[in-house]
Design a protein around this motif. Structure first.
Motif, PDB file in Angstrom:
ATOM      1  N   LEU A  13      34.888  21.141  44.597  1.00  0.00           N
ATOM      2  CA  LEU A  13      34.174  20.284  43.653  1.00  0.00           C
ATOM      3  C   LEU A  13      32.840  19.844  44.253  1.00  0.00           C
ATOM      4  N   LEU A  14      32.910  19.415  45.539  1.00  0.00           N
ATOM      5  CA  LEU A  14      31.696  18.929  46.191  1.00  0.00           C
ATOM      6  C   LEU A  14      30.691  20.063  46.338  1.00  0.00           C
ATOM      7  N   ARG A  15      31.190  21.214  46.812  1.00  0.00           N
ATOM      8  CA  ARG A  15      30.304  22.363  47.001  1.00  0.00           C
ATOM      9  C   ARG A  15      29.638  22.737  45.683  1.00  0.00           C
ATOM     10  N   THR A  34      34.796  14.447  60.196  1.00  0.00           N
ATOM     11  CA  THR A  34      33.475  14.325  60.793  1.00  0.00           C
ATOM     12  C   THR A  34      32.557  13.572  59.849  1.00  0.00           C
ATOM     13  N   LEU A  35      32.647  13.966  58.589  1.00  0.00           N
ATOM     14  CA  LEU A  35      31.784  13.385  57.577  1.00  0.00           C
ATOM     15  C   LEU A  35      31.953  11.866  57.545  1.00  0.00           C
ATOM     16  N   ILE A  36      33.223  11.453  57.516  1.00  0.00           N
ATOM     17  CA  ILE A  36      33.502  10.026  57.412  1.00  0.00           C
ATOM     18  C   ILE A  36      33.103   9.311  58.699  1.00  0.00           C
ATOM     19  N   ILE A  42      32.158   9.420  50.669  1.00  0.00           N
ATOM     20  CA  ILE A  42      32.870   8.560  49.721  1.00  0.00           C
ATOM     21  C   ILE A  42      33.747   9.410  48.795  1.00  0.00           C
ATOM     22  N   LEU A  43      33.142  10.488  48.268  1.00  0.00           N
ATOM     23  CA  LEU A  43      33.893  11.340  47.346  1.00  0.00           C
ATOM     24  C   LEU A  43      35.102  11.965  48.028  1.00  0.00           C
ATOM     25  N   ARG A  44      34.865  12.392  49.290  1.00  0.00           N
ATOM     26  CA  ARG A  44      35.971  12.962  50.061  1.00  0.00           C
ATOM     27  C   ARG A  44      37.088  11.955  50.214  1.00  0.00           C
ATOM     28  N   THR A  45      36.688  10.732  50.603  1.00  0.00           N
ATOM     29  CA  THR A  45      37.679   9.688  50.820  1.00  0.00           C
ATOM     30  C   THR A  45      38.491   9.443  49.554  1.00  0.00           C
ATOM     31  N   LEU A  46      37.770   9.533  48.424  1.00  0.00           N
ATOM     32  CA  LEU A  46      38.447   9.288  47.155  1.00  0.00           C
ATOM     33  C   LEU A  46      39.264  10.500  46.715  1.00  0.00           C
ATOM     34  N   GLY A  47      39.238  11.547  47.550  1.00  0.00           N
ATOM     35  CA  GLY A  47      40.127  12.665  47.281  1.00  0.00           C
ATOM     36  C   GLY A  47      39.508  13.843  46.566  1.00  0.00           C
TER      37      GLY A  47
END
Lengths: 245, 851
Positions: free
Chosen positions: B769-771, B845-847, B759-764
């Motif tokens: 940040l994620l790491r 892949t994640l999505i 979700i966070l990735r999709t939101l950009g």
């Protein structure tokens, strides 16, 4: 068309309701349905219309609240879970929207699974042959996680046909696939079905997929109605889809 | 056909196990069981072997049927009576003495034995290091059997000449098995056995020397018992009469409590391993729901599924337990190897006990902590293939916790063997966990409100930490406890002992000289003046007993060594009933005389005598005076070597026993001891640069025993070091088990984490940040654990300092930093490693995987 006059599935006055706190919610109104051997039937309807509920009762996964279901003359409504398991093992094949392959088994082992459960001989040879037929001859030792969605569903189709079931239930088989892959998988499904003469009961909200079946029934708020003809159904579905959009 | 159908589940089960093992799906459960089994096996096996080697293996731990021991030789009548009853009598005189070789010297445990020693059991030696073992009696005159460790510590070899007292001896062999070995050499100096007739020529025996005279008796059982009947009433309170059973009981009780302590400490690790199994099996159950549902939909019966999973789980348990036993055996060998120079375990067989204990532990971990999720799994409805799979959120407290709690209790009971202790440990454990949990949650919540103001990654991390608070709580508790104990050990090792030592004044003695004869005092005194060595003089020592107070006999505390162990209270109660008279010391005392009030003693009642005063007087230590209800003016009767005399109490002194100065309970005026012979003791502060001269001096007076406080401290430190290693090994186990729980938890939350990241990735959101948010989540968890551990450590240190060491409490803030940083680093690393795969997935892949 090899329509056999033998009745493989018969439903009389079938209802299903669930108890939600103090009130009873009716999922299926009294339903009648007869499916002949070798027939291909599509159950269509929007989300929540009750088509999946019907499918699970037809396949012996669930019990009706009232009414009768006969599968190959087995009164499913009178059988307990274990007895229904036996009927499924002997007569039924499945294809699911989520593919539902066992992740820790290889493609071949997944395909062999129903054959083993039904104690069919030559499970390995049959499994290999089927995987060849669905075009995965070189992927037999791969695990589901190493396969794409379309490939996984092809394994699932091979799994469904290995016991040469009398009746095959498919629940939104292309629901998780893109259009192109979905088309390939659909072609494969119908080709194998034609070849084996298996009865196919397919649940979908995709009118194009439904149209490939000989017969369509429509589920709406728990009421099952027979669609008059292919074209009629496609038209009405198109309107329904448009309305929903 | 039937058989094929009936066995298909076996084939499928094996296939599933094979694939799952290979794909690493069962690694956590496997490792957790292996860890628990290996720990239990090596620990119980090791302590069992040590016990066997020390107690059970030696047929006789006293080298005789009965032993009569005391501080001075016994009357001849005892020997004559024994001989008249056809009993064999052997002699064994024990004392501490210096052994010299060139410039090297070492304090050792000296046993001087008669030739017919031992009367029971076997004394075995080797005449060369690689030679064969040989059963012998006592050594010939002029020869020694020595503990092997003496060779390296003194830098000598078999055949070399060493000096004990003023006499030279040749080392004729090394000891392998001594039937009545005291095992004091593990903490004191190495043992030496010499001929009893050689003792005189060493000139070690002087008036006031501290000696133990042992007489060993053996013979026909009836005669021994008749003799015992005759002897027992004549045993006085400075003497001991005992048999092998009593000696064994003592030793094995000590070993048992050591074993119990280590077992219970390792319980923490085992409980964590069980928790890891519980967490991992819950995830396992969820992961396999779809498998069971598909199996059931495709027509597999419940019994088919049950058989399949029971076999699957049984095989997994069996494999894990087997590997655990193997690993445990390796650890056992390493342990046996490590103590080989002290104690050989070569001839001690492994009993069945460690196997059974370890297997039961493994089964409890594998079954009790996994049964609930597996039972749920088997019940998965085939309808789930259509309806989808539900993750049932378990209530916080419920029946599913009953079996694990019972299992936990069973484990505790098995290790402690004490039902009250098990109940209190279980209750205490729950309480401590609850307390830590509450505090941990508070800290996590506080972190959350700080987090909203912090940078974005921190914000996400702390929000996640709080949301997963209940999952994180187990790790939090386990890491807190592990870090706390590690910190405590480190602080103990590095700070407390140094702080304790540094609180003494500069002139606090570090060398104690014992067995100084009258004529040696003058040259020693001259030496201290020449080298400016601070000391508080020479104290003559007389060994004597307090026999009466105001003419009233002090009671004889009968030490009936052959009786079954009775509790101290009972024994005292019994002796009060049995004997009449006043309460006495019940042991021989070191007595001395002084003209002046001893250094740092304070007169609290009465007054000190004048040096020329000829009236016999005594000054008594205030604590003892209180205990024995002795007042000023009371008449005390003493017995020194059969000579009795009476003195009156003219002062009561307060003594600070912690000063490390020489102090005495009873101090007399010189007139009392006018015609008693004695040796003296003295306590010196020898600075490091004066040590060489000091050693030269001591070498000139070989009958003087030198007790080196620095060396004792060094030895104490070494002991602490060794104990620390044992405890650290167990803490490593705790940390490993805690890490397994962490990894299991991370895996259990993997799907959820994947979804969030998608979700966070999709939101950009950017990869960094994620790491960072994942990394910070673990760092924060570790840091909170480290912080709570530091607080816990400080409380522990405070208690140790004020209660055990009786010193001013100090704070150790630098260790807080160590605790917090190491917690953050360790948990951060383990957490990142277990999320590695997740963080390296590309967005696509994640999505695709989660949508």
């Amino acid at each position: 068309m090899q329509v056999n006059s033998e009745t493989i599935l018969k439903v009389n006055a079938l209802t299903k309701s669930v108890q939600l706190e103090d009130k009873s919610l009716s999922l299926l109104q009294p339903t009648e349905l007869t499916v002949n051997a070798g027939e291909t039937l599509a159950i269509v309807g929007s989300s929540g219309s009750g088509k999946t509920t019907l499918l699970s009762i037809l396949a012996g996964l669930d019990l009706p609240s009232s009414g009768e279901v006969y599968l190959k003359n087995h009164p499913l409504h009178q059988l307990n879970e274990e007895q229904r398991s036996q009927v499924r093992a002997q007569h039924v094949g499945f294809i699911f929207q989520q593919f539902l392959l066992v992740n820790s088994l290889t493609a071949l082992e997944n395909v062999m699974l129903p054959a083993e459960l039904a104690n069919t001989e030559n499970a390995v040879e049959r499994g290999k042959a089927l995987l060849e037929q669905v075009g995965l001859g070189d992927r037999m030792e791969h695990y589901p996680s190493q396969l794409s969605g379309g490939e996984q569903q092809r394994v699932a189709i091979a799994r469904a046909f290995i016991t040469e079931p009398d009746i095959l239930f498919a629940d939104e088989p292309t629901g998780n696939l893109d259009t192109k892959t979905g088309l390939t998988v659909t072609d494969l499904l119908f080709a194998l079905n034609e070849k084996t003469g298996t009865t196919l009961v397919l649940v979908t909200h995709d009118p194009k997929l439904a149209a490939r079946c000989q017969r369509q029934v429509e589920m709406d708020s728990g009421v099952l109605t027979e669609a008059r003809s292919d074209s009629d159904f496609v038209d009405r579905s198109a309107i329904n889809v448009a309305n929903m959009g | 056909m039937m058989t094929a159908k009936n066995t298909i589940w076996i084939k499928q089960s094996l296939r599933l196990l094979d694939h799952e093992l290979r794909r690493g799906e069962l690694t956590i459960i496997f490792l957790a069981i292996v860890l628990a089994v290996a720990t239990v096996f090596s620990l119980t096996g090791f302590s069992g072997q040590i016990k066997h080697a020390i107690v059970a293996n030696s047929t006789n731990t006293i080298a005789a049927d009965r032993v009569f021991s005391g501080n001075r030789p016994i009357d001849d009548k005892f020997i004559e009576k024994a001989k008249s009853l056809d009993l064999a009598v052997a002699q064994k005189v024990s004392t501490d003495s210096m052994v010299f070789h060139g410039d090297n010297m070492i304090l050792s445990e000296l046993d001087a034995v008669s030739e017919n020693y031992p009367l029971r059991g076997e004394l075995t030696i080797k005449r060369s290091i690689n030679g064969d073992e040989e059963v012998v009696g006592g050594p010939k005159r002029g020869e020694l059997w020595v503990e092997r460790s003496l060779l390296s510590r003194l830098g000598v070899e078999i055949g070399d000449i060493v000096e004990i007292g003023v006499a030279p001896f040749s080392i004729a062999g090394v000891l392998v098995n001594v039937p009545d070995r005291s095992y004091r050499f593990l903490v004191a100096g190495p043992s030496i056995i010499m001929h009893v007739d050689d003792l005189a020529k060493t000139e070690l025996i002087q008036p006031g020397s501290r000696l133990s005279h042992g007489y060993l008796f053996a013979g026909e059982q009836d005669n021994v018992e008749e003799y015992e009947e005759w002897v027992k009433p004549q045993v006085n309170d400075t003497q001991r009469w005992y048999d092998a059973k009593r000696a064994q009981n003592r030793l094995s009780t000590t070993l048992d409590s050591a074993e119990r302590f280590l077992s219970l400490a390792s319980m923490l690790g085992i409980v964590l391993a069980a928790v890891a199994v519980a967490v991992a099996s819950r995830r396992y159950g969820q992961r396999h729901q779809s498998v069971v549902a598909v199996f059931r939909a495709l027509g597999a019966t419940i019994s088919h599924v049950r058989n399949l999973y029971c076999l699957h789980w049984t095989l997994l348990s069996v494999i894990s337990i087997a590997v655990g036993l193997l690993l445990g055996y390796l650890l056992l060998l390493i342990g046996a190897n490590a103590i080989e120079s002290y104690l050989s375990l070569d001839n001690t067989p492994l009993t069945i006990v460690p196997f059974i204990t370890a297997i039961i532990t493994g089964l409890i971990c594998a079954v009790a902590f996994a049964i609930h999720p597996i039972k749920d799994l088997i019940q998965t409805s085939p309808l789930s293939v259509i309806r989808g799979f539900s993750v049932t959120k378990l209530p916080k407290f419920g029946s599913h916790q009953l079996i694990p709690l019972i299992a936990l209790f069973a484990l505790l009971l098995m290790f402690s063997g004490d039902i009250i202790m098990s109940i209190s440990l279980l209750a205490g454990g729950i309480l401590v966990s609850a307390l830590l949990l509450t505090i941990g949650r508070l800290v996590m919540s506080a972190g959350r409100s700080v987090g909203t103001k912090a940078g974005k990654s921190w914000h996400l991390a702390l929000a996640n930490l709080k949301r997963r608070a209940s999952e994180n709580s187990v790790q939090l508790v386990s890491f807190t406890i592990a870090i706390k104990l590690l910190l405590l050990i480190t602080v103990m090792k590095t700070s407390i002992i140094d702080e304790w030592q540094s609180q003494f004044p500069d002139d606090t003695p570090n060398q104690y000289l014992v067995n100084i004869t009258e004529e040696q005092i003058a040259p020693l005194q001259a030496f201290t003046e020449e080298y400016d060595i601070p000391h508080r003089g020479f104290y003559p020592v007389y060994r004597g007993r307090l026999t009466a107070i105001n003419g009233e006999q002090t009671i004889r505390v009968r030490r009936d060594e052959t009786e079954e162990e009775v509790s101290q209270d009972k024994q005292e109660e019994k002796s009060e009933q049995e004997s009449e008279g006043r309460r006495g010391m019940g042991r021989e005392l070191g007595l001395t005389w002084r003209n002046d009030v001893p250094y740092q003693n304070k007169i609290i009642e009465g007054s000190w005598w004048q040096a020329e005063d000829k009236t016999p007087q005594v000054s008594i230590e205030s604590g003892v005076a209180e205990r024995l209800a002795i007042k000023l003016g009371d008449e005390l009767a003493f017995d020194i070597g059969g000579r009795t005399f009476t003195v009156s109490v003219t002062s009561i002194r307060e003594v600070d026993w912690k000063t490390r100065q020489l102090n005495f309970i009873m101090v007399f005026n010189q007139a009392v001891f006018a015609d008693f012979p004695s040796t003296s003791i003295s306590a010196w502060k020898v600075a490091p640069e004066k040590k060489d001269a000091f050693y030269n001096l001591i070498a000139q007076y070989p009958t003087i025993s030198m007790i080196d406080f620095d060396a004792i401290m060094k030895q104490l430190n070494e002991m602490i070091e060794q104990v620390t290693i044992a405890i650290e090994l167990i803490l490593v186990l705790v940390v490993l088990a805690g890490s397994l729980v962490l990894v299991a938890q991370v895996q259990a939350s993997m799907e959820e984490r994947e979804r969030e990241l998608a979700i966070l990735r999709t939101l950009g959101a950017k990869g960094s940040l994620l790491r960072n948010s994942v990394l910070f989540e673990f760092i924060a968890l570790g840091a909170i654990a480290g912080f709570m551990a530091s607080v816990g450590m400080e409380i522990g240190v405070f208690i140790l300092q004020t209660q055990t060491f009786e010193m001013e409490p100090t704070f150790h803030f630098s260790y807080w930093l160590v605790g917090i940083l190491s917690g953050a680093a360790f948990v951060g690393t383990i957490g990142m490693l277990s999320c590695w795969r997740l963080l390296n997935l590309t967005s696509v892949t994640l999505i695709r995987r989660t949508m």
